[in-house]
Design a protein around this motif. Structure first.
Motif, PDB file in Angstrom:
ATOM      1  N   VAL A   1       0.833  -1.205   0.000  1.00 27.63           N
ATOM      2  CA  VAL A   1       0.000   0.000   0.000  1.00 27.63           C
ATOM      3  C   VAL A   1       0.870   1.258   0.000  1.00 27.63           C
ATOM      4  O   VAL A   1       0.631   2.200  -0.764  1.00 27.63           O
ATOM      5  CB  VAL A   1      -0.938   0.017   1.227  1.00 27.63           C
ATOM      6  CG1 VAL A   1      -1.663   1.345   1.331  1.00 27.63           C
ATOM      7  CG2 VAL A   1      -1.938  -1.121   1.143  1.00 27.63           C
TER       8      VAL A   1
ATOM      9  N   ASN B   1       2.644   1.807  -3.234  1.00 25.07           N
ATOM     10  CA  ASN B   1       1.731   2.424  -4.195  1.00 25.07           C
ATOM     11  C   ASN B   1       1.678   3.941  -4.030  1.00 25.07           C
ATOM     12  O   ASN B   1       1.855   4.697  -4.983  1.00 25.07           O
ATOM     13  CB  ASN B   1       0.335   1.814  -3.999  1.00 25.07           C
ATOM     14  CG  ASN B   1      -0.658   2.325  -5.012  1.00 25.07           C
ATOM     15  OD1 ASN B   1      -1.046   3.486  -4.959  1.00 25.07           O
ATOM     16  ND2 ASN B   1      -1.052   1.483  -5.955  1.00 25.07           N
ATOM     17  N   ARG B   2       1.465   4.383  -2.801  1.00 20.32           N
ATOM     18  CA  ARG B   2       1.375   5.820  -2.542  1.00 20.32           C
ATOM     19  C   ARG B   2       2.678   6.526  -2.877  1.00 20.32           C
ATOM     20  O   ARG B   2       2.684   7.624  -3.432  1.00 20.32           O
ATOM     21  CB  ARG B   2       1.061   6.066  -1.062  1.00 20.32           C
ATOM     22  CG  ARG B   2      -0.327   5.638  -0.652  1.00 20.32           C
ATOM     23  CD  ARG B   2      -0.620   6.180   0.756  1.00 20.32           C
ATOM     24  NE  ARG B   2      -1.145   5.168   1.651  1.00 20.32           N
ATOM     25  CZ  ARG B   2      -2.421   4.829   1.716  1.00 20.32           C
ATOM     26  NH1 ARG B   2      -3.292   5.383   0.922  1.00 20.32           N
ATOM     27  NH2 ARG B   2      -2.823   3.907   2.573  1.00 20.32           N
TER      28      ARG B   2
END
Lengths: 230, 230
Positions: free
Chosen positions: B177, B180-181
């Motif tokens: 996650v 991704n950011r």
DNA sequence: CGGAGCGTTGAAAGCCCTCAACGTTTGTGG
DNA sequence: CCACAAACGTTGAGGGCTTTCAACGCTCCG
């Protein structure tokens, strides 16, 4: 390592020196023409970050070659320094050339020592990438405890560990403040403690559990100078 | 590496195989009797954590020996796996014995390749210990970009990088996650992007700055098979 | 066409860092 | 031997980076 090989190594030594504590021995980029064997004391290798902090890469005990990789790579990609006052033996690379040529088993042992270094590097990657603060400190303690044990320097779970909390932070990717809090936690939980230059392991199984530690990578089954098994 | 030495290595190859993507080649603890040269594809080495996650230790490109250290250590302390379908050449250790004996320069090169591995390990330690998420991804990208460049596989700042965001997280000690950011950030800042199995470097200087990257440790000045300089 | 894996996004919580202050130890010189 | 300074260790409060949990869209492949 046979007596004959130990003698060969000893004869290759150019000089033995005593280096003061907290002194830089080799700097990144330095061209090397000799390698260093730590006889007594403690040393480390590290990389500098922009913000002035260091990242420790290795912690060295008596009996370790601190820069044998420099024999083949010719220059270092990181700094080498002492932690406390240390006695070191210096071996010129040209003498290693001869040993490599005439004593393949000794050559094999030197190669092996650099591979053990790499195996420890891998475990440091695991430590930093997958463990939290308590796990990292516990893992570091487990590694040093087993290595100190292997050279007969652990007595009742106590051994010398002359690192400040700042040093421990630089080894484990933590701030000294958080090292302090985490050590307190380990101490209060009755697992281990580091104080006044000494580490005390109260509960090795629990320490190893917190660290997810498996000493496999230290290849201690035969000692650092173990011979080929087949 | 001379033509003669390349031929020697080639003659030592026992067989060439194609391995499927995402397959484990060697497991921690396995006893090795041969070493593996990656010819085409992508492979990695990793350690398992208790929670089921992995910590990547190395990312391998065509031309890399993925387990030359197993020649000397005899067993592996970590797992080896393919990322995508890969062609590999297998070289029995007993044939390396002969090469070591009769061709010291080739022996020197094999040793050197394991030391380059260790130098990369050290830089991974730095990455995990001292850099934030953006710095870690940038540093990983810089390393792979330079290594891909060295084997002629970068075109206009674009090269193959068949890693999922999960893989990148396992390499950089981050969750998928957050990878991704962070990638979105790097993309929006016009620095670099990874998508559909390809990496695109838009602004190498800025990427290197974010990563505090210095390619010194890759010893690219002579290539992986560079000869002794003196 | 369906499903599984991968990528994307939001909200909330947690771990660790930063900043700051103060206590303790160590080492050195008077 | 004592006094002092500097380094080291300890603790609190607040903030930031990253994780966790959850949901949903997309892509690829059988």
């Amino acid at each position: 390592m046979s007596a004959q090989e130990a003698e060969l190594l000893e004869k290759a030594v150019d000089r033995v020196e005593t280096l003061p504590a907290r002194s830089v021995v080799t700097r990144r980029g330095d061209r090397l023409r000799e390698s260093t064997l730590l006889i007594e004391g403690a040393m480390c290798r590290y990389l500098d970050a922009r913000d002035g902090y260091r990242q420790l890469l290795a912690y060295h005990l008596p009996g370790d070659f601190v820069d044998m990789h420099g024999y083949t790579l010719h220059r270092l990609d990181h700094d080498v320094a002492t932690i406390v006052e240390s006695r070191v033996a210096t071996i010129p690379h040209e003498r290693i050339d001869g040993m490599m040529r005439d004593h393949p088993r000794l050559a094999w042992m030197l190669w092996r020592s650099t591979l053990l270094d790499a195996a420890m590097h891998r475990e440091w990657i695991f430590r930093l990438g997958r463990l939290d603060a308590a796990g990292r400190l516990a893992h570091f303690l487990c590694e040093v405890a087993d290595r100190m044990e292997a050279i007969g320097r652990v007595k009742d779970g106590v051994f010398a560990l002359p690192l400040t909390q700042q040093d421990l932070g630089e080894a484990c990717g933590l701030t000294s403040v958080h090292v302090n809090r985490t050590l307190r936690r380990l101490r209060e939980d009755g697992i281990a403690d580091i104080a006044r230059g000494e580490a005390r392991i109260f509960d090795k199984p629990r320490l190893a559990r917190v660290a997810e530690f498996d000493p496999d990578y230290l290849y201690l089954d035969g000692g650092p100078w173990a011979e080929p098994q087949d």
